[in-house]
Scaffold this motif. Sequence first.
Motif, mmCIF file in Angstrom:
data_model
loop_
_atom_site.group_PDB
_atom_site.id
_atom_site.type_symbol
_atom_site.label_atom_id
_atom_site.label_comp_id
_atom_site.label_asym_id
_atom_site.label_seq_id
_atom_site.Cartn_x
_atom_site.Cartn_y
_atom_site.Cartn_z
ATOM 1 N N PRO A 44 67.852 88.394 -36.920
ATOM 2 C CA PRO A 44 67.076 88.093 -35.717
ATOM 3 C C PRO A 44 66.936 86.578 -35.516
ATOM 4 C CG PRO A 44 65.620 88.777 -37.489
ATOM 5 C CD PRO A 44 67.010 88.974 -38.002
ATOM 6 N N ILE A 45 67.024 86.135 -34.267
ATOM 7 C CA ILE A 45 66.811 84.734 -33.894
ATOM 8 C C ILE A 45 65.811 84.688 -32.745
ATOM 9 C CG2 ILE A 45 69.047 83.885 -34.684
ATOM 10 C CD1 ILE A 45 70.137 84.155 -31.924
ATOM 11 N N ASP A 46 65.206 83.538 -32.568
ATOM 12 C CA ASP A 46 64.146 83.396 -31.573
ATOM 13 C C ASP A 46 64.698 83.579 -30.159
ATOM 14 O OD1 ASP A 46 61.902 82.844 -30.151
ATOM 15 O OD2 ASP A 46 61.595 80.827 -30.969
ATOM 16 N N PRO A 47 64.250 84.598 -29.419
ATOM 17 C CA PRO A 47 64.748 84.790 -28.045
ATOM 18 C C PRO A 47 64.299 83.695 -27.094
ATOM 19 C CG PRO A 47 63.764 86.814 -28.909
ATOM 20 C CD PRO A 47 63.370 85.704 -29.845
ATOM 21 N N SER A 48 63.223 82.964 -27.458
ATOM 22 C CA SER A 48 62.705 81.962 -26.525
ATOM 23 C C SER A 48 63.724 80.865 -26.246
ATOM 24 C CB SER A 48 61.408 81.356 -27.075
ATOM 25 O OG SER A 48 61.650 80.673 -28.295
ATOM 26 N N ARG A 49 64.579 80.572 -27.230
ATOM 27 C CA ARG A 49 65.598 79.558 -26.991
ATOM 28 C C ARG A 49 66.554 79.994 -25.876
ATOM 29 N NH1 ARG A 49 68.711 78.127 -32.287
ATOM 30 N NH2 ARG A 49 68.722 80.395 -32.464
ATOM 31 N N PHE A 50 66.922 81.244 -25.890
ATOM 32 C CA PHE A 50 67.809 81.770 -24.862
ATOM 33 C C PHE A 50 67.102 81.814 -23.504
ATOM 34 C CE2 PHE A 50 69.485 83.237 -28.852
ATOM 35 C CZ PHE A 50 70.873 83.184 -28.692
ATOM 36 N N LEU A 51 65.836 82.245 -23.529
ATOM 37 C CA LEU A 51 65.098 82.312 -22.264
ATOM 38 C C LEU A 51 64.886 80.922 -21.677
ATOM 39 C CD1 LEU A 51 62.409 84.983 -23.254
ATOM 40 C CD2 LEU A 51 64.541 85.325 -21.991
ATOM 41 N N VAL A 66 73.055 72.344 -21.967
ATOM 42 C CA VAL A 66 71.843 73.136 -22.229
ATOM 43 C C VAL A 66 72.040 74.046 -23.428
ATOM 44 C CG1 VAL A 66 70.400 74.995 -21.312
ATOM 45 C CG2 VAL A 66 70.958 73.024 -19.867
ATOM 46 N N LEU A 67 73.179 74.717 -23.467
ATOM 47 C CA LEU A 67 73.426 75.628 -24.585
ATOM 48 C C LEU A 67 73.483 74.872 -25.906
ATOM 49 C CD1 LEU A 67 76.131 77.991 -23.002
ATOM 50 C CD2 LEU A 67 73.672 78.412 -23.270
ATOM 51 N N ARG A 68 74.118 73.705 -25.893
ATOM 52 C CA ARG A 68 74.167 72.913 -27.124
ATOM 53 C C ARG A 68 72.776 72.444 -27.542
ATOM 54 N NH1 ARG A 68 78.805 70.668 -24.685
ATOM 55 N NH2 ARG A 68 77.515 68.953 -23.896
ATOM 56 N N SER A 69 71.978 71.991 -26.561
ATOM 57 C CA SER A 69 70.652 71.469 -26.897
ATOM 58 C C SER A 69 69.724 72.553 -27.454
ATOM 59 C CB SER A 69 70.007 70.834 -25.667
ATOM 60 O OG SER A 69 69.733 71.809 -24.668
ATOM 61 N N GLU A 70 69.958 73.803 -27.063
ATOM 62 C CA GLU A 70 69.136 74.902 -27.561
ATOM 63 C C GLU A 70 69.723 75.521 -28.827
ATOM 64 O OE1 GLU A 70 66.257 75.624 -26.616
ATOM 65 O OE2 GLU A 70 66.114 74.518 -24.723
ATOM 66 N N GLY A 71 70.817 74.957 -29.286
ATOM 67 C CA GLY A 71 71.412 75.468 -30.511
ATOM 68 C C GLY A 71 72.145 76.777 -30.330
ATOM 69 N N ILE A 72 72.510 77.082 -29.120
ATOM 70 C CA ILE A 72 73.248 78.316 -28.847
ATOM 71 C C ILE A 72 74.730 77.981 -28.907
ATOM 72 C CG2 ILE A 72 73.662 80.174 -27.197
ATOM 73 C CD1 ILE A 72 70.885 79.563 -26.045
ATOM 74 N N LEU A 73 75.390 78.403 -29.937
ATOM 75 C CA LEU A 73 76.793 78.059 -30.124
ATOM 76 C C LEU A 73 77.651 78.890 -29.183
ATOM 77 C CD1 LEU A 73 76.902 77.850 -34.018
ATOM 78 C CD2 LEU A 73 76.542 76.003 -32.369
ATOM 79 N N VAL A 74 78.514 78.198 -28.429
ATOM 80 C CA VAL A 74 79.441 78.875 -27.526
ATOM 81 C C VAL A 74 80.655 77.969 -27.372
ATOM 82 C CG1 VAL A 74 78.393 77.845 -25.472
ATOM 83 C CG2 VAL A 74 79.713 79.960 -25.259
ATOM 84 N N LEU A 104 70.429 85.293 -21.534
ATOM 85 C CA LEU A 104 69.629 84.183 -21.032
ATOM 86 C C LEU A 104 68.533 84.614 -20.063
ATOM 87 C CD1 LEU A 104 72.554 81.670 -20.281
ATOM 88 C CD2 LEU A 104 71.130 81.789 -22.342
ATOM 89 N N ALA A 105 68.555 85.844 -19.585
ATOM 90 C CA ALA A 105 67.585 86.308 -18.586
ATOM 91 C C ALA A 105 66.384 86.982 -19.253
ATOM 92 C CB ALA A 105 68.270 87.274 -17.617
#
Length: 456
Positions: A439-446, A260-268, A322-323
């Motif tokens: 700033p980055i789009d918070p919707s990806r994290f949500l 999920v994190l990879r698909s949303e582009g959230i690098l971890v 993420l919340a």
Amino acid sequence: MTSVQKDGFGRRRVPHTVIIARGDDVRHFTVRPWVFAVSTAIASTLALSCVATGGYLLLRDDLIASGTASEYRLERAYEDRIAALRSQLDRAVSRQILDRQSVESKVDTLIGQQEELKARYAKLQPLLDRARSTGLLSASIPVPQPKPADDAPVSALAPGSGESAPIETIPDAPSPLAYAPAAASPALARFGLVDHSTTGSVLRSGSATQPASVTASSPIPVALIQKIGASIERVEDGQIADLTSLVESARSKTEHIAGVLRSEGILVAVAPAAAPTSAEGGEGGPLVEIAETERFDVSLAELDQALTDLQVLQRRTDRIPLARPVDTLAVSSTFGVRPDPFLGRSAMHTGIDFVAPTGTDVDATASGTVVQAGVNSGYGNLVEVDHGGGLVTRYGHLSQILVNVGDKVKAGAIIGRVGTTGRSTGPHLHYEVRRDGSPIDPSRFLRAGRRISSFG
């Protein structure tokens, strides 16, 4: 004067005279014919009596000898029978002793298996606690007591769930020899209760085979031995199955979160077990089966590694926002270019505006440290939380700030309340996510948070 008699033919018959002389004394006796006849008859009678007596004695000895031989043969037959019965009794006693020793040996082995089960639960308990902390389990796993009651169920972890599933009760035996393996179970061969020459039938004490029943030489019912052994075997197999299920669940959850994190582009940074494997890479090697005695330890090690990978990833995602910051889905403005509400011309909106009444609680969306808590130009009352790795979140237009700079907060901690301070047209929360200051789009994290939460 001696009389002279004549016989029937005129001849003279001279009587028989017996003369006895002794010195000057001379005596003579005349034997009359009838006396001679009587004497002869008497002598003959005595002779016949002697012969008859001798014959009787001879015949009697033969009869006695014949009777003695018959009695002797009968006595020998009884003695042989008694010796045979004594030999059978000795063999039966010896077999009973050997059978009892054999049963005691098997029971000792099974009691050892129960002790091993207790030791396994002791090893499992820390991993089960870790599994509960990761969300894989939601209920505690009961550890069986050393001596379960007759109606007390022994529970094991139900595969793929957090609940405990009853596995059959292990009853107490009527004697200390209380545990042995079951029919049609691999434990039978392990404890020597299977005769492979008779297609896996249960061995009978000292003979061929018999059904599950009480044997003459066994101190406990074979059926009870089998029932207890079957229960122990099911618990052992259930432990392996539950461990395998937990390993699969942990790996699946780790891979899901990472995906999920990879698909949303959230690098971890992702744990090695959760990293995707290349479909082009080859795999192979010799097949080396795992020994039966090592299956539990191998499964335990796999679960330990799987939980470690999951916990590492969860600790990292715990610091990813993420919340949702407020308990509302109402959004008045999204991230991106929009008409400025005060000037009317296009401008960049660096966050998301959540509509909520004044005084609504505002929660931290991830664990971190408060680095700003006060008035900040157009944000009004602002709280900024640093989550590490270059990630920060901002919460603007607050009516009240409930934290101070330097405070450590957890995800879900209340840090302020919705307001309309600063450059605002009404009560709402301006929420931002920034990486390395941009700033980055918070919707990806949500969105990633919702997908991860839906997985469980």
